[in-house]
Motif scaffolding. Structure first.
Motif, mmCIF file in Angstrom:
data_model
loop_
_atom_site.group_PDB
_atom_site.id
_atom_site.type_symbol
_atom_site.label_atom_id
_atom_site.label_comp_id
_atom_site.label_asym_id
_atom_site.label_seq_id
_atom_site.Cartn_x
_atom_site.Cartn_y
_atom_site.Cartn_z
ATOM 1 N N SER A 146 1.044 12.239 -0.737
ATOM 2 C CA SER A 146 1.998 12.363 0.128
ATOM 3 C C SER A 146 2.024 11.228 1.710
ATOM 4 C CB SER A 146 1.256 13.606 1.076
ATOM 5 O OG SER A 146 0.303 13.126 1.264
ATOM 6 N N ASP A 147 2.446 11.312 2.688
ATOM 7 C CA ASP A 147 2.489 10.009 3.503
ATOM 8 C C ASP A 147 1.265 10.194 4.208
ATOM 9 O OD1 ASP A 147 5.468 9.312 2.948
ATOM 10 O OD2 ASP A 147 5.790 10.993 4.681
ATOM 11 N N GLN A 148 1.073 11.642 4.840
ATOM 12 C CA GLN A 148 -1.003 11.508 5.363
ATOM 13 C C GLN A 148 -1.900 11.293 4.211
ATOM 14 O OE1 GLN A 148 -1.447 15.647 6.374
ATOM 15 N NE2 GLN A 148 -3.629 14.803 7.234
ATOM 16 N N GLN A 149 -1.962 10.814 3.345
ATOM 17 C CA GLN A 149 -2.876 11.045 2.163
ATOM 18 C C GLN A 149 -2.513 9.165 2.144
ATOM 19 O OE1 GLN A 149 -1.610 12.814 -1.277
ATOM 20 N NE2 GLN A 149 -3.490 14.082 -1.160
ATOM 21 N N ILE A 150 -1.016 8.739 2.130
ATOM 22 C CA ILE A 150 -1.207 7.082 2.028
ATOM 23 C C ILE A 150 -1.581 6.418 3.373
ATOM 24 C CG2 ILE A 150 0.637 5.260 2.036
ATOM 25 C CD1 ILE A 150 2.196 7.127 0.774
ATOM 26 N N LYS A 151 -1.496 7.126 4.050
ATOM 27 C CA LYS A 151 -2.086 6.586 5.971
ATOM 28 C C LYS A 151 -3.827 6.880 5.792
ATOM 29 C CE LYS A 151 -0.829 7.428 11.153
ATOM 30 N NZ LYS A 151 -0.664 7.516 11.718
ATOM 31 N N LYS A 152 -3.410 7.565 5.660
ATOM 32 C CA LYS A 152 -5.372 7.809 5.315
ATOM 33 C C LYS A 152 -6.104 6.742 4.315
ATOM 34 C CE LYS A 152 -9.338 10.792 5.010
ATOM 35 N NZ LYS A 152 -9.950 12.452 4.605
ATOM 36 N N ARG A 153 -5.446 6.768 3.622
ATOM 37 C CA ARG A 153 -5.854 6.048 2.822
ATOM 38 C C ARG A 153 -5.645 4.720 2.723
ATOM 39 N NH1 ARG A 153 -10.540 5.069 -0.628
ATOM 40 N NH2 ARG A 153 -9.851 4.155 -2.817
ATOM 41 N N SER A 154 -5.001 4.168 3.088
ATOM 42 C CA SER A 154 -4.659 2.882 3.827
ATOM 43 C C SER A 154 -5.475 1.867 4.600
ATOM 44 C CB SER A 154 -3.023 2.648 3.845
ATOM 45 O OG SER A 154 -2.146 2.288 2.916
ATOM 46 N N GLN A 155 -5.804 2.742 5.980
ATOM 47 C CA GLN A 155 -6.257 3.286 6.818
ATOM 48 C C GLN A 155 -8.420 2.658 6.099
ATOM 49 O OE1 GLN A 155 -5.144 1.705 9.934
ATOM 50 N NE2 GLN A 155 -7.256 1.355 10.096
ATOM 51 N N LEU B 133 0.801 -1.258 0.081
ATOM 52 C CA LEU B 133 -0.091 0.381 -0.108
ATOM 53 C C LEU B 133 0.850 1.345 0.103
ATOM 54 C CD1 LEU B 133 -2.994 -0.872 2.605
ATOM 55 C CD2 LEU B 133 -3.090 0.011 -0.060
ATOM 56 N N GLU B 134 2.239 1.146 0.910
ATOM 57 C CA GLU B 134 3.357 2.303 0.756
ATOM 58 C C GLU B 134 3.578 2.371 -0.247
ATOM 59 O OE1 GLU B 134 7.160 3.699 3.701
ATOM 60 O OE2 GLU B 134 5.135 2.517 4.238
ATOM 61 N N PHE B 135 4.132 2.076 -1.244
ATOM 62 C CA PHE B 135 4.846 1.363 -2.507
ATOM 63 C C PHE B 135 3.663 2.148 -3.394
ATOM 64 C CE2 PHE B 135 5.732 -0.659 -6.244
ATOM 65 C CZ PHE B 135 7.056 -0.460 -6.716
ATOM 66 N N PHE B 136 2.444 1.282 -3.684
ATOM 67 C CA PHE B 136 1.759 2.787 -4.802
ATOM 68 C C PHE B 136 1.805 3.500 -4.140
ATOM 69 C CE2 PHE B 136 1.668 -2.472 -6.228
ATOM 70 C CZ PHE B 136 2.101 -1.818 -7.465
ATOM 71 N N GLY B 137 1.168 3.873 -3.686
ATOM 72 C CA GLY B 137 0.861 5.190 -2.558
ATOM 73 C C GLY B 137 1.945 6.448 -3.021
ATOM 74 N N VAL B 138 3.457 5.834 -2.944
ATOM 75 C CA VAL B 138 4.242 7.012 -3.749
ATOM 76 C C VAL B 138 4.484 6.810 -4.799
ATOM 77 C CG1 VAL B 138 6.857 6.485 -3.127
ATOM 78 C CG2 VAL B 138 5.334 6.955 -1.448
ATOM 79 N N MET B 139 4.409 5.799 -5.013
ATOM 80 C CA MET B 139 4.863 5.342 -6.719
ATOM 81 C C MET B 139 3.405 6.641 -7.193
ATOM 82 S SD MET B 139 4.397 1.935 -9.141
ATOM 83 C CE MET B 139 2.262 1.952 -9.203
ATOM 84 N N TYR B 140 2.236 6.548 -6.953
ATOM 85 C CA TYR B 140 1.084 7.392 -7.773
ATOM 86 C C TYR B 140 1.081 8.614 -7.026
ATOM 87 C CZ TYR B 140 -1.480 3.455 -9.614
ATOM 88 O OH TYR B 140 -1.446 2.373 -10.562
ATOM 89 N N ASP B 141 1.484 9.081 -6.310
ATOM 90 C CA ASP B 141 2.425 10.749 -5.514
ATOM 91 C C ASP B 141 1.468 11.247 -4.818
ATOM 92 O OD1 ASP B 141 4.252 10.556 -7.832
ATOM 93 O OD2 ASP B 141 3.345 12.140 -8.673
#
Length: 331
Positions: free
Chosen positions: A129-138, A119-127
């Motif tokens: 932010s850390d906050q967006q990745i954390k929220k969307r992953s949850q 989830l984190e890897f693909f979040g970074v790949m799609y640009d």
């Protein structure tokens, strides 16, 4: 209604070398003869926002080739594709930010790491932010009920768990369209239902448009409101899923139940035939091109002493098989 996919006169041809027995091995190697195969043959269709499309056909019909052209993995020979305003042949990177893809036989997860890392890897790949990745992953962990195995390496997961994670990861960047190629292949009944329910949920709640290829009739019946049928690279039908049986099947089934055992299985009138014969139940197929249901019931009641009767349509699998067979017979 907003149109997200518009395909016009799309064609894909492949050329591959073939051995010519009249040539020696060197000539076959250096200058081989080639054969052309038309995988997708001049198809056109459009998809509106929020639709759930089943794109089905037998093996080799052109389903996966079409999906690969939609995503820009391969380029068409001719014709045009407009998906969310992008041409996949020219704007594949920009398009990738707007669509999600799941290939049932090819994993995109990191096999030796837990799902959170994917989830984190693909979040970074799609640009994101850390906050967006954390929220969307949850959000995705909760929606897809991944918490009980979220820290396990992907290779340790069951197939059903992995496929839920595959779909979750494909949605990390909140795509408008998700393209799924055989997403339930190999899953057991419970895992299939769970995945279908989750896909319906993201369609209803988030408005994600679903474009699905599958050989599983259950996927088509329970998930898709529209079905496009392709065979030999050509679209042979495009209609509402609920209309498939009414449009293509000219048979009805009648179950006859008796409190007493059936002792004689009489010869049936023209247009009727047995499918099952059991002591307490008989199933008869009615050929609607030869006899009406009303007349069939009347004739059967004259022959058999029954306590209950049930009339119903063919199942979806029979309908689709009939379409394929009819199309082959007409060629």
């Amino acid at each position: 209604m907003e149109q997200l996919i518009n395909i016009k006169n799309l064609t894909k041809k492949f050329n591959f070398p073939v051995k010519n027995t009249s040539k020696n091995w060197l000539k076959n190697l250096v200058r081989p003869d080639t054969k052309e195969v038309v995988a997708v043959d001049n198809i056109s269709f459009s998809v509106n926002k929020g639709e759930r499309i089943a794109f089905i056909g037998p093996n080799g019909a052109g389903k996966s080739t079409t999906i690969k052209m939609l995503t820009g993995i391969i380029f068409p020979t001719s014709g045009s594709i407009d998906i969310l305003g992008f041409d996949p042949t020219e704007d594949r990177k920009k398009l990738a930010y707007q669509i999600g893809t799941v290939f049932g036989q090819r994993s995109q997860l990191l096999p030796n790491l837990p799902i959170t890392d994917s989830l984190e890897f693909f979040g970074v790949m799609y640009d994101l932010s850390d906050q967006q990745i954390k929220k969307r992953s949850q959000e995705l962990i909760e929606i897809f009920e991944l918490s009980s195995f979220i820290d396990q390496p992907v290779r340790k997961l069951s197939l059903g768990q992995r496929m839920r994670a595959e779909v979750a990861v494909s949605l990390i960047h909140q795509p408008k369209i998700i393209l799924l190629d055989e997403p339930t292949i190999g899953l057991d009944v419970v895992a299939k239902k769970s995945l279908r329910d989750l896909l319906m949920k993201v369609n209803k709640e988030d408005g994600v448009t679903i474009f699905l290829t599958s050989h599983d009739v259950g996927d088509i019946e329970s998930l898709c409101d529209r079905t496009i049928i392709i065979d030999n690279g050509q679209i042979i039908k495009d209609l509402a899923t609920r209309d498939l049986a009414q449009t293509f099947i000219f048979e009805k089934y009648i179950d006859l139940v008796s409190d007493n055992k059936f002792t004689n299985f009489f010869q049936l009138p023209k247009g009727l035939r047995y499918t099952t014969k059991a002591p307490n139940q008989i199933t008869v197929v009615v050929d609607l091109q030869q006899i009406s249901v009303k007349e069939a019931i009347k004739k059967l009641l004259d022959i058999f002493d029954v306590s209950d009767i049930d009339v119903y349509d063919a199942d979806m699998e029979t309908v689709i098989r009939y379409i394929y067979e009819r199309d082959k017979a007409s060629q």
